[in-house]
Design a protein around this motif. Structure first.
Motif, PDB file in Angstrom:
ATOM      1  N   GLY A 293       5.147  54.575  47.363  1.00  0.00           N
ATOM      2  CA  GLY A 293       4.832  54.566  45.941  1.00  0.00           C
ATOM      3  C   GLY A 293       4.904  53.180  45.341  1.00  0.00           C
ATOM      4  O   GLY A 293       4.057  52.799  44.523  1.00  0.00           O
ATOM      5  N   PHE A 294       5.919  52.403  45.745  1.00  0.00           N
ATOM      6  CA  PHE A 294       6.068  51.051  45.213  1.00  0.00           C
ATOM      7  C   PHE A 294       4.897  50.171  45.639  1.00  0.00           C
ATOM      8  O   PHE A 294       4.388  49.377  44.832  1.00  0.00           O
ATOM      9  CB  PHE A 294       7.381  50.448  45.722  1.00  0.00           C
ATOM     10  N   LEU A 295       4.448  50.326  46.887  1.00  0.00           N
ATOM     11  CA  LEU A 295       3.295  49.545  47.357  1.00  0.00           C
ATOM     12  C   LEU A 295       2.072  49.838  46.503  1.00  0.00           C
ATOM     13  O   LEU A 295       1.403  48.914  46.009  1.00  0.00           O
ATOM     14  CB  LEU A 295       3.020  49.874  48.824  1.00  0.00           C
ATOM     15  N   PHE A 296       1.768  51.111  46.313  1.00  0.00           N
ATOM     16  CA  PHE A 296       0.560  51.460  45.561  1.00  0.00           C
ATOM     17  C   PHE A 296       0.711  51.161  44.078  1.00  0.00           C
ATOM     18  O   PHE A 296      -0.272  50.793  43.417  1.00  0.00           O
ATOM     19  CB  PHE A 296       0.206  52.930  45.791  1.00  0.00           C
ATOM     20  N   PHE A 297       1.910  51.313  43.543  1.00  0.00           N
ATOM     21  CA  PHE A 297       2.107  50.978  42.133  1.00  0.00           C
ATOM     22  C   PHE A 297       1.946  49.475  41.915  1.00  0.00           C
ATOM     23  O   PHE A 297       1.417  49.045  40.881  1.00  0.00           O
ATOM     24  CB  PHE A 297       3.488  51.437  41.670  1.00  0.00           C
ATOM     25  N   THR A 298       2.379  48.680  42.883  1.00  0.00           N
ATOM     26  CA  THR A 298       2.176  47.235  42.799  1.00  0.00           C
ATOM     27  C   THR A 298       0.694  46.902  42.810  1.00  0.00           C
ATOM     28  O   THR A 298       0.204  46.099  41.994  1.00  0.00           O
ATOM     29  CB  THR A 298       2.877  46.524  43.978  1.00  0.00           C
ATOM     30  N   ILE A 299      -0.051  47.538  43.736  1.00  0.00           N
ATOM     31  CA  ILE A 299      -1.497  47.322  43.794  1.00  0.00           C
ATOM     32  C   ILE A 299      -2.143  47.730  42.468  1.00  0.00           C
ATOM     33  O   ILE A 299      -2.992  47.004  41.924  1.00  0.00           O
ATOM     34  CB  ILE A 299      -2.107  48.118  44.962  1.00  0.00           C
ATOM     35  N   ALA A 300      -1.734  48.889  41.936  1.00  0.00           N
ATOM     36  CA  ALA A 300      -2.303  49.367  40.679  1.00  0.00           C
ATOM     37  C   ALA A 300      -2.003  48.413  39.530  1.00  0.00           C
ATOM     38  O   ALA A 300      -2.853  48.186  38.652  1.00  0.00           O
ATOM     39  CB  ALA A 300      -1.761  50.763  40.359  1.00  0.00           C
ATOM     40  N   THR A 301      -0.801  47.849  39.510  1.00  0.00           N
ATOM     41  CA  THR A 301      -0.430  46.915  38.445  1.00  0.00           C
ATOM     42  C   THR A 301      -1.267  45.645  38.512  1.00  0.00           C
ATOM     43  O   THR A 301      -1.746  45.131  37.486  1.00  0.00           O
ATOM     44  CB  THR A 301       1.067  46.574  38.536  1.00  0.00           C
ATOM     45  N   VAL A 302      -1.482  45.144  39.716  1.00  0.00           N
ATOM     46  CA  VAL A 302      -2.331  43.957  39.887  1.00  0.00           C
ATOM     47  C   VAL A 302      -3.765  44.270  39.467  1.00  0.00           C
ATOM     48  O   VAL A 302      -4.412  43.486  38.749  1.00  0.00           O
ATOM     49  CB  VAL A 302      -2.272  43.474  41.347  1.00  0.00           C
TER      50      VAL A 302
END
Length: 380
Positions: A293-302
């Protein structure tokens, strides 16, 4: 208790079998047909999304074997529904299969029903310690996800039947993203269920999905939110196609972690200890869910920052939604830090995961309900 895992150290190409290659060929052909029919209407970014999605879906099928039958079957159901429309949206109310099963709204309502049933069956299986009921709960969850996924694909087509200027990927409003949340959360859970052979987790994870289903039903019947609406100007961008799904992988993963955190807290107190997986197993699944989740949330934030720069001329404006997204990101970054660097385990991280989902929920819904800003188009 130590958790043991075995890894296949062969190169990827040696691990692929005929079914893997047939799945890849099927997706490449499907992408080719889509490009042949609609490529003239795509800009370069959308063509890149089509290519990237094809590669990503193939990789997912190679990684998770269940995806090889799930995606083609959902696509076949959606294509059957599309064929039944015969280019006329009004047939959704007259054609038997569309009206009662395969129109987007019918399929999504079946999804809601099956998720409720799956929750009840998982709990019955947990309390009765029945492997049969556990398998039934898993089957119902797969069925709900299959119909929901097919329904979303059909809804995408229905939006274009309304008008070429109306058509859009169905991730643009609260109704659609709540359905997306149910699908992503269920699929992620089903992967972990199979990987850890722990169907008992479904009793807890399906509770959060059922809560989302309850919102979908209220939003549908009280607000008529299932009706397809044109995109507002702020969402008329190809960025939405990648930013929103990436965000909801994060939301789904964090929700799974929170529900497993509750289960772990119960086990640590001796409640349902003989019925649930061990605290170590729950802790490991919780960690893996938060990491993904943290990986994808980071991608989404970028991606969101890049979208903001494209739409509003700046990467960051301290809009309430952006600020709370940063709070969510920092929360789970700290969670991972204390687990991986400080070696924390057990009860503190379980409580942290449970509290974290409330922080995430406010970033998702609370900001839109109580604060105003550039992202206020998601209000109830």
């Amino acid at each position: 208790m130590e958790l043991a895992y075995s890894f296949d150290e062969r190169p990827l190409w040696q691990r692929l079998n005929l079914a893997d290659w047939l799945f890849a060929v099927l997706l490449v052909v499907a992408a080719g047909v889509a490009y042949y029919r609609y490529g003239a209407y795509m800009d370069g970014y959308e063509q890149a999304i089509l290519a990237g999605s094809t590669v990503g879906l193939i990789a997912l099928g190679w990684f998770w074997k269940a995806w090889r039958w799930f995606l083609p079957l959902a696509g076949a159901i959606a294509l059957f529904a599309i064929q039944l429309y015969q280019g006329d949206l009004a047939r959704g109310q007259s054609a038997f299969w569309l009206r009662y099963a395969l129109s987007s709204q019918s399929a999504i309502m079946w999804m809601c029903t099956l998720f409720f049933l799956a929750t009840a069956v998982y709990w019955a299986g947990l309390l009765a310690r029945s492997p049969l009921l556990g398998r039934m709960g898993s089957g119902l969850t797969w069925s709900a996800t299959l119909l929901g996924f097919a329904g979303m694909l059909t809804r995408w087509y229905e939006s274009y039947l309304i008008g070429s200027d109306i058509g859009h990927i169905p991730v643009s409003n609260l109704y659609e993203v709540f359905v997306l949340f149910c699908l992503i959360t269920a699929l992620m859970y089903l992967y972990y269920e199979a990987k850890f052979a722990a169907r008992q987790m479904g009793a807890f994870v399906l509770l959060v999905i059922s809560a989302a289903v309850g919102f979908i039903l209220w939003y549908t019947f009280d607000r008529q939110a299932h009706e397809i609406q044109p995109l507002i100007p702020a969402l008329q961008s190809w960025w939405m196609k990648i930013h929103v799904p990436a965000n909801f992988v994060g939301y789904g993963a964090f929700s799974i972690a929170a529900m497993l955190g509750i289960a772990q807290l119960l086990v640590s107190r001796g409640w349902l200890k003989d019925k649930l997986p061990s605290a170590e197993t729950l802790d490991e699944v919780m960690y893996k869910a938060i990491a993904v989740g943290f990986l994808f949330f980071t991608i989404a934030t970028v991606l969101g920052a890049m979208w903001a720069a494209d739409a509003w001329g700046g990467y960051w404006s301290w809009d309430p939604k952006e600020t709370w997204a940063l709070i969510v990101w920092l929360n789970y970054a700290a969670w991972l830090h204390v687990r991986l660097v400080k070696g924390w385990r057990g009860t503190p991280l379980a409580w942290w995961a449970v509290i974290g989902v409330f922080v995430t929920s406010f970033a998702f819904l609370g900001v839109n309900m109580f604060l105003s800003g550039l992202h206020s188009y998601g209000t109830l």
